[in-house]
Design a protein around this motif. Sequence first.
Motif, mmCIF file in Angstrom:
data_model
loop_
_atom_site.group_PDB
_atom_site.id
_atom_site.type_symbol
_atom_site.label_atom_id
_atom_site.label_comp_id
_atom_site.label_asym_id
_atom_site.label_seq_id
_atom_site.Cartn_x
_atom_site.Cartn_y
_atom_site.Cartn_z
ATOM 1 N N SER A 49 0.842 -1.505 -0.097
ATOM 2 C CA SER A 49 -0.038 0.007 -0.073
ATOM 3 C C SER A 49 0.691 1.536 -0.229
ATOM 4 O O SER A 49 0.206 2.316 -0.991
ATOM 5 C CB SER A 49 -0.346 0.115 1.347
ATOM 6 O OG SER A 49 -2.030 -0.776 1.019
ATOM 7 N N ASP A 172 -6.185 -0.946 -4.906
ATOM 8 C CA ASP A 172 -5.740 -1.297 -3.549
ATOM 9 C C ASP A 172 -6.922 -2.563 -3.032
ATOM 10 O O ASP A 172 -7.709 -2.524 -2.525
ATOM 11 C CB ASP A 172 -4.997 -0.709 -2.313
ATOM 12 C CG ASP A 172 -4.126 -0.971 -1.550
ATOM 13 O OD1 ASP A 172 -4.074 -2.546 -1.028
ATOM 14 O OD2 ASP A 172 -3.409 -0.972 -0.380
ATOM 15 N N GLU A 173 -5.854 -4.113 -3.324
ATOM 16 C CA GLU A 173 -7.096 -4.923 -3.334
ATOM 17 C C GLU A 173 -8.435 -4.438 -3.190
ATOM 18 O O GLU A 173 -9.720 -4.533 -1.880
ATOM 19 C CB GLU A 173 -7.049 -5.024 -1.477
ATOM 20 C CG GLU A 173 -5.486 -5.585 -1.629
ATOM 21 C CD GLU A 173 -5.328 -6.206 0.329
ATOM 22 O OE1 GLU A 173 -6.199 -7.314 0.522
ATOM 23 O OE2 GLU A 173 -4.292 -5.692 0.792
HETATM 24 MG MG MG Z 1 -2.130 -2.546 2.505
#
Ligand code: MG
Lengths: 287, 218
Positions: A49, A172-173
Amino acid sequence: MDKQIILKNVDFIYQPDLPSEKQALTNVSLEIENGEFMAIVGKTGSGKSTLVQMINGLLKPTLGEVTVGDIKINNQTNNHNLSELRQKVGMIFQFPEKQLFEDTVLKDVAFGPLNFGDDEPTANTKAIKALSIVGVSKKLYDRSPFELSGGQMRRVAIAGTIACEPQILILDEPTVGLDPNGKNEILKIIHQLNEKGVTIIMVTHDMDVVAQNANRVVVMNKGRVSSDSTPRELFANPELIANNSLALPDSVQIYYDLVHDGIQLSQIPLTANEVVEQITQKRSGVK
Amino acid sequence: MTVITLTLVYLSHSRIKMLLRGVKPILWLIIFTVLIQILFGHGGTVYFHLWFISITSLGIINAMMIFVRLLLIIIIATILTITTSPSMIALGVETILVPLKWIKVPTETIGMMVSIALQFIPTLIDELDDIMNAQRARGVDFGKGKLIKRAQSLVSLIIPLFISSFRHAEHLADAMEARGYSDEVKRSHYQLVAWTKLDWIALLFMILLTAVVVLVRS
Ligand SMILES: [Mg+2]
Ligand SMILES: Nc1ncnc2c1ncn2[C@@H]1O[C@H](COP(=O)(O)OP(=O)(O)OP(=O)(O)O)[C@@H](O)[C@H]1O
């Protein structure tokens, strides 16, 4: 092809000079080309991240430099005046539905374009286009985003970023907490954008997603790039997989299971179709 | 008062750095208040006068007093949060409120509320961080632009924060009920605190101190 994003010897430290100081990135260098679909994987806490937040200037490198197109970011860069960069690089976080706040779906999606300087009609046109890309029906435009189902809320939130028409989209995911159906639909949207030339950088724990979508995969380990290759090359390296506690995608698992039983396929399959293809090939070869 | 606070600082073994970190976020508020006092205070010898601004001796003294007072409040509050866990603070609140029980105030529920509120602060700060990043990525530039623009960007923070607070609260309530929490049942405490001689002394000391302060001021 031209290099669209360049990270050069990037270090990042959270809360420098405090007892809680934490080096999250160490000497990361990457070059990303226009139109790539890059996956970033690695253990939790490995810096994924942090790495992607370097690319749109939400975090600035402690050392080193990030270049996006002709914009350079280093630790001297002013926090304001990043508007051009933010417009160029769209970012979708985990649980993006948290960002919704306007009283109608359409207004929320138009919020980004308005911030980036579009007038209202243009912003609305872009919002409608984005909403149709993510498959939110016209009926919902005037509803409150908070009355929608979880899956719909996420699509509206994603539309909010797509409406800014970024050249690079970071996720991000993005599929955490969705059912398999919802997940596949989001992935389809991302894939379509990539085909239209948008560069995709996606952080994920899902190796099936990596195998089926990415043309390149970067493995992060303790803030360093531990491998940078095609998915097929990564999955051909069981040691690397184990060292980074990564799972294998189903198709690759089948490949290794077959090897275990003494059957060697010609190459590592990345999708269900490839598995079927190669097994059929193998059988006709035997006969 | 200053002496007592300094003694407390010493007794709590806390590090000066930690205390100063508590002061940092409201430093501007303090400076601002002090400046206002200095610039607009009246009385005493006038040192400087310009239109509606005047710097006077009383103004400066007042400013100093306010500065010390604010600093003391913050330091005492910081010591409390460093040395005492949220659940202990909640237990304390609950105990102080015991007399109110006679008039049917639900003291235990209030104690529970205080402890939950305190425990959720870090979670909400994280949440605020996430939301801020998400809106920045959509082109919001916090702290820049005209007043209206700034107010608008605050709205884009506050509404999601409210919603996520409600969501957290709902989840927590469900989780607590699922584990059998009810305010009608008499609950025992995980941590027990014995009332010792030292507590009597501290209580007595605080009552005396309050009395002295009230007398001196009146
Ligand atoms: Mg992360
Ligand atoms: N705001 C912060 N302050 C201090 N340290 C942080 C902060 N955010 C992350 N870290 C630390 O930096 C390191 C890298 O964090 P990062 O969030 O980039 O990891 P990640 O690979 O995204 O993990 P995950 O898979 O859990 O999302 C971790 O050790 C984390 O504890």
